[in-house]
Design a protein around this motif. Structure first.
Motif, PDB file in Angstrom:
ATOM      1  N   TYR A 119      60.667   7.591   2.517  1.00  7.34           N
ATOM      2  CA  TYR A 119      60.422   6.757   3.577  1.00  7.34           C
ATOM      3  C   TYR A 119      60.377   5.373   3.465  1.00  7.34           C
ATOM      4  CZ  TYR A 119      58.185  10.692   5.720  1.00  7.34           C
ATOM      5  OH  TYR A 119      57.970  12.227   6.447  1.00  7.34           O
ATOM      6  N   ASP A 172      67.410   9.408  -7.126  1.00  8.79           N
ATOM      7  CA  ASP A 172      66.103  10.175  -6.778  1.00  8.79           C
ATOM      8  C   ASP A 172      66.157  11.399  -7.687  1.00  8.79           C
ATOM      9  OD1 ASP A 172      64.266  10.165  -4.007  1.00  8.79           O
ATOM     10  OD2 ASP A 172      64.292  12.394  -5.266  1.00  8.79           O
ATOM     11  N   THR A 222      52.891   7.032  -5.441  1.00  6.04           N
ATOM     12  CA  THR A 222      51.587   6.837  -6.073  1.00  6.04           C
ATOM     13  C   THR A 222      50.496   7.456  -5.235  1.00  6.04           C
ATOM     14  OG1 THR A 222      51.824   4.763  -4.800  1.00  6.04           O
ATOM     15  CG2 THR A 222      52.285   4.590  -7.005  1.00  6.04           C
ATOM     16  N   SER A 282      56.110   0.572  -4.982  1.00  5.85           N
ATOM     17  CA  SER A 282      55.119   1.392  -5.020  1.00  5.85           C
ATOM     18  C   SER A 282      53.665   0.850  -5.130  1.00  5.85           C
ATOM     19  CB  SER A 282      55.189   2.550  -6.191  1.00  5.85           C
ATOM     20  OG  SER A 282      56.326   2.876  -6.231  1.00  5.85           O
TER      21      SER A 282
HETATM   22  N1  LIG Z   1      55.347   5.859   3.667  1.00  6.21           N
HETATM   23  C1  LIG Z   1      54.985   4.804   3.944  1.00  6.21           C
HETATM   24  O1  LIG Z   1      54.731   4.403   5.209  1.00  6.21           O
HETATM   25  C2  LIG Z   1      54.670   3.606   3.052  1.00  6.21           C
HETATM   26  C3  LIG Z   1      54.287   2.325   3.518  1.00  6.21           C
HETATM   27  C4  LIG Z   1      53.996   1.354   2.457  1.00  6.21           C
HETATM   28  C5  LIG Z   1      53.991   1.647   1.104  1.00  6.21           C
HETATM   29  N2  LIG Z   1      54.352   2.946   0.708  1.00  6.21           N
HETATM   30  C6  LIG Z   1      54.202   3.212  -0.727  1.00  6.21           C
HETATM   31  O2  LIG Z   1      55.748   3.142  -1.416  1.00  6.21           O
HETATM   32  C7  LIG Z   1      55.689   4.124  -2.350  1.00  6.21           C
HETATM   33  C8  LIG Z   1      56.813   5.135  -1.982  1.00  6.21           C
HETATM   34  O3  LIG Z   1      56.080   6.150  -0.840  1.00  6.21           O
HETATM   35  P1  LIG Z   1      57.344   6.812   0.118  1.00  6.21           P
HETATM   36  O4  LIG Z   1      56.526   7.228   1.309  1.00  6.21           O
HETATM   37  O5  LIG Z   1      58.602   6.227   0.271  1.00  6.21           O
HETATM   38  O6  LIG Z   1      57.231   8.291  -0.587  1.00  6.21           O
HETATM   39  P2  LIG Z   1      58.131   9.525  -0.588  1.00  6.21           P
HETATM   40  O7  LIG Z   1      57.601  10.631  -1.283  1.00  6.21           O
HETATM   41  O8  LIG Z   1      58.849   9.592   1.027  1.00  6.21           O
HETATM   42  O9  LIG Z   1      59.484   9.074  -1.350  1.00  6.21           O
HETATM   43  C9  LIG Z   1      59.615   8.994  -2.857  1.00  6.21           C
HETATM   44  C10 LIG Z   1      60.811   9.525  -3.388  1.00  6.21           C
HETATM   45  O10 LIG Z   1      60.751   9.246  -4.820  1.00  6.21           O
HETATM   46  C11 LIG Z   1      61.366  10.399  -5.597  1.00  6.21           C
HETATM   47  N3  LIG Z   1      60.923  10.215  -6.741  1.00  6.21           N
HETATM   48  C12 LIG Z   1      59.814  11.005  -7.343  1.00  6.21           C
HETATM   49  N4  LIG Z   1      59.764  10.831  -8.552  1.00  6.21           N
HETATM   50  C13 LIG Z   1      60.780   9.877  -9.053  1.00  6.21           C
HETATM   51  C14 LIG Z   1      61.383   9.536 -10.343  1.00  6.21           C
HETATM   52  N5  LIG Z   1      60.701   9.785 -11.286  1.00  6.21           N
HETATM   53  N6  LIG Z   1      62.450   9.020 -10.369  1.00  6.21           N
HETATM   54  C15 LIG Z   1      63.204   8.791  -9.103  1.00  6.21           C
HETATM   55  N7  LIG Z   1      62.877   9.114  -7.788  1.00  6.21           N
HETATM   56  C16 LIG Z   1      61.630   9.782  -7.661  1.00  6.21           C
HETATM   57  C17 LIG Z   1      60.925  11.579  -4.717  1.00  6.21           C
HETATM   58  O11 LIG Z   1      61.655  12.581  -4.769  1.00  6.21           O
HETATM   59  C18 LIG Z   1      60.967  10.970  -3.271  1.00  6.21           C
HETATM   60  O12 LIG Z   1      62.302  11.090  -2.749  1.00  6.21           O
HETATM   61  C19 LIG Z   1      54.478   4.795  -2.488  1.00  6.21           C
HETATM   62  O13 LIG Z   1      53.890   4.019  -3.557  1.00  6.21           O
HETATM   63  C20 LIG Z   1      53.595   4.422  -1.255  1.00  6.21           C
HETATM   64  O14 LIG Z   1      52.160   4.084  -1.484  1.00  6.21           O
HETATM   65  C21 LIG Z   1      54.541   4.103   1.693  1.00  6.21           C
END
Ligand SMILES: NC(=O)c1ccc[n+]([C@@H]2O[C@H](COP(=O)([O-])OP(=O)(O)OC[C@H]3O[C@@H](n4cnc5c(N)ncnc54)[C@H](O)[C@@H]3O)[C@@H](O)[C@H]2O)c1
Length: 432
Positions: free
Chosen positions: A22, A42, A96, A130
């Motif tokens: 996301y 990824d 996270t 993150s």
């Molecule tokens: N979703 C939101 O609205 C939002 C908003 C602000 C901050 N965040 C923060 O951003 C961070 C990511 O959230 P997100 O919602 O994008 O998560 P997500 O689960 O949508 O995406 C994370 C991606 O990372 C990949 N991944 C996992 N381990 C990995 C690794 N070792 N190497 C490479 N890729 C790996 C997963 O396969 C996944 O595609 C988190 O810390 C979250 O708290 C999220």
């Protein structure tokens, strides 16, 4: 600013985004749109295949945009971490979550860092995005780079930049939302700021990575505490026979000193329920209890139970037990107009109601199915949902795409936790 890479045969700057979720994909899109050659890393082979075949993995980025960026060679997704040797900037956007005991789980950051280390070339700027507790960039990332022989400020430049993306928000996106950046040294911060300023409208440099880490926790703690406060207000108003929605709307007419928050069936999503607990965990390690956060968590975590209590009370008015009653839940996503069910309070409602023996169906145009333990639960289509009979309808999410009035028109007992039907005066429609 570090010179743009020539390794791709052009003056194009190069970056890697680790984690194509996301947060990662919209960030990759913004940098690719600004002319960077972006490598999306990824661990999911499927996600990489999907992106490389021109399909988006998040609703905030269109398939057309991904297709265009892939076709023009500006975006490529891969599981091959060796590719980071080609880039000058790396942004880490991995999950996270919390562990079962509600402690921070930074294992994704650690794994991402360990996969990067053998391949990062000297001089690279690495930015952690993150959400995490203050000190992670220094204690977790720098420590690993130093073990591997990198010297901070010479071989590697480390910074933190909190991600503020708000999925489903049509006004504020990654490009036009100001981006906070803080480095482990002033130079690290400036380098990261200069890169980000090439792709985003406004970058706000703070004095350190720790300050930038804390900014994100303040923003989300502010929301969690205020939501906790209005959730408590909703329970108080119900006891007083008042409508919390009316009270909040009227208070919001004050042009200064008041910011409206709305109650709901609980907190959801990957951020608001989780991020404040990263801060309270960190402070517990320093023997300090952050009382506001713990109280808000207590109130917000209680909300699904409170809602189920209201459901039971409403069924009682018709001399019905919750056990065996047919309940339709409208909305499974954690908030309006998104397909994300992570930490969704509707999942808690589903779980508590099923444990108490209710028979549940759900309708959510954005969530055709969801996983519940080992089971996959399928939603029902609008036409099916509206044609059936229930003992109670429970509005758990307020999606634009749902015609709530059509459900209110059925004349069945209805509890609306999102004020989608506040305009209805029918006796069978009840608000949180
Ligand atoms: N979703 C939101 O609205 C939002 C908003 C602000 C901050 N965040 C923060 O951003 C961070 C990511 O959230 P997100 O919602 O994008 O998560 P997500 O689960 O949508 O995406 C994370 C991606 O990372 C990949 N991944 C996992 N381990 C990995 C690794 N070792 N190497 C490479 N890729 C790996 C997963 O396969 C996944 O595609 C988190 O810390 C979250 O708290 C999220």
């Amino acid at each position: 600013m570090s010179p743009p890479s020539k390794e791709n045969g052009t003056d194009r700057p190069t970056m890697a985004v680790v984690g194509m979720g996301y947060v990662g994909l919209p960030l990759a899109e913004a940098f690719a749109d600004a002319g960077f050659k972006v490598i999306g890393l990824d661990v999911s082979v499927d996600k990489c295949k999907q992106i490389n075949s021109g399909r988006s993995v998040t609703p905030d980025v269109s398939d057309e945009s991904v297709q265009r960026l892939v076709d023009t060679g500006l975006l490529e997704a891969t599981t091959d971490f060796a590719k980071v040797s080609e880039v000058e900037l790396i942004s880490i956007c991995v999950p996270t979550p919390l562990s079962k005991s509600k402690d921070p789980d930074i294992s994704y950051i650690v794994r991402a860092c360990e996969s990067l280390l053998p391949h990062v070339r000297k001089g690279t700027v690495v930015v952690l995005e993150s959400t995490t507790y203050p000190g992670t960039t220094r204690d977790v990332i720098l420590e690993r780079f130093e073990w591997a022989g990198f010297e901070l400020g010479k071989d590697i430049h480390l910074a933190f930049s909190p991600e503020r993306v708000d999925p489903g928000n049509e006004t504020w996106n990654i490009k036009n939302t100001p981006k906070v950046v803080g480095g482990l040294t002033p130079k690290c911060g400036e380098l990261a700021r200069d890169y980000y300023a090439r792709a985003l409208d406004k970058v706000v440099l703070v004095s350190s990575a720790e300050a930038a880490e804390m900014v994100k926790l303040l923003e989300n703690t502010f929301r969690a505490i205020n939501i906790g406060m209005v959730n408590e207000l909703a329970m108080v108003c119900e006891k007083l026979g008042l409508s919390s929605w009316e009270i909040i709307d009227a208070a919001a007419t004050k042009p200064f000193g008041f910011l409206p928050f709305r109650p709901g069936p609980g907190l959801g999503g990957h951020c608001i329920p989780i991020d404040p607990l990263y801060l309270s965990w960190k402070m517990r390690t320093m023997d300090y209890k952050v009382r506001f956060i713990e109280l808000a968590d207590e109130v917000n975590s209680f909300m699904p139970h409170y809602v189920v209590g209201r459901v039971q009370d409403l069924l009682n008015t018709q001399e019905k037990a919750l056990k065996g009653s047919r309940i339709l839940i409208l909305g499974m996503a954690y908030k309006a107009d998104v397909d994300d069910v992570r930490e969704s309070p509707a999942l808690d409602l589903y779980e508590i109601l099923s444990e108490k023996g209710a028979r549940i169906a759900y309708h959510d145009p954005h969530v055709p199915s969801f996983r519940f333990g080992a089971e996959v639960i399928q939603g029902v289509a609008f036409e099916v949902a509206v044609a059936d009979t229930y003992d109670l309808i429970l509005v758990a999410t307020g999606h634009k795409a749902v015609d709530y009035d059509a459900f209110a028109d059925l004349g069945l007992l209805l509890l609306d936790t999102r004020n989608q039907l506040g305009h209805r005066k029918d006796e069978h429609v009840h608000l949180l």
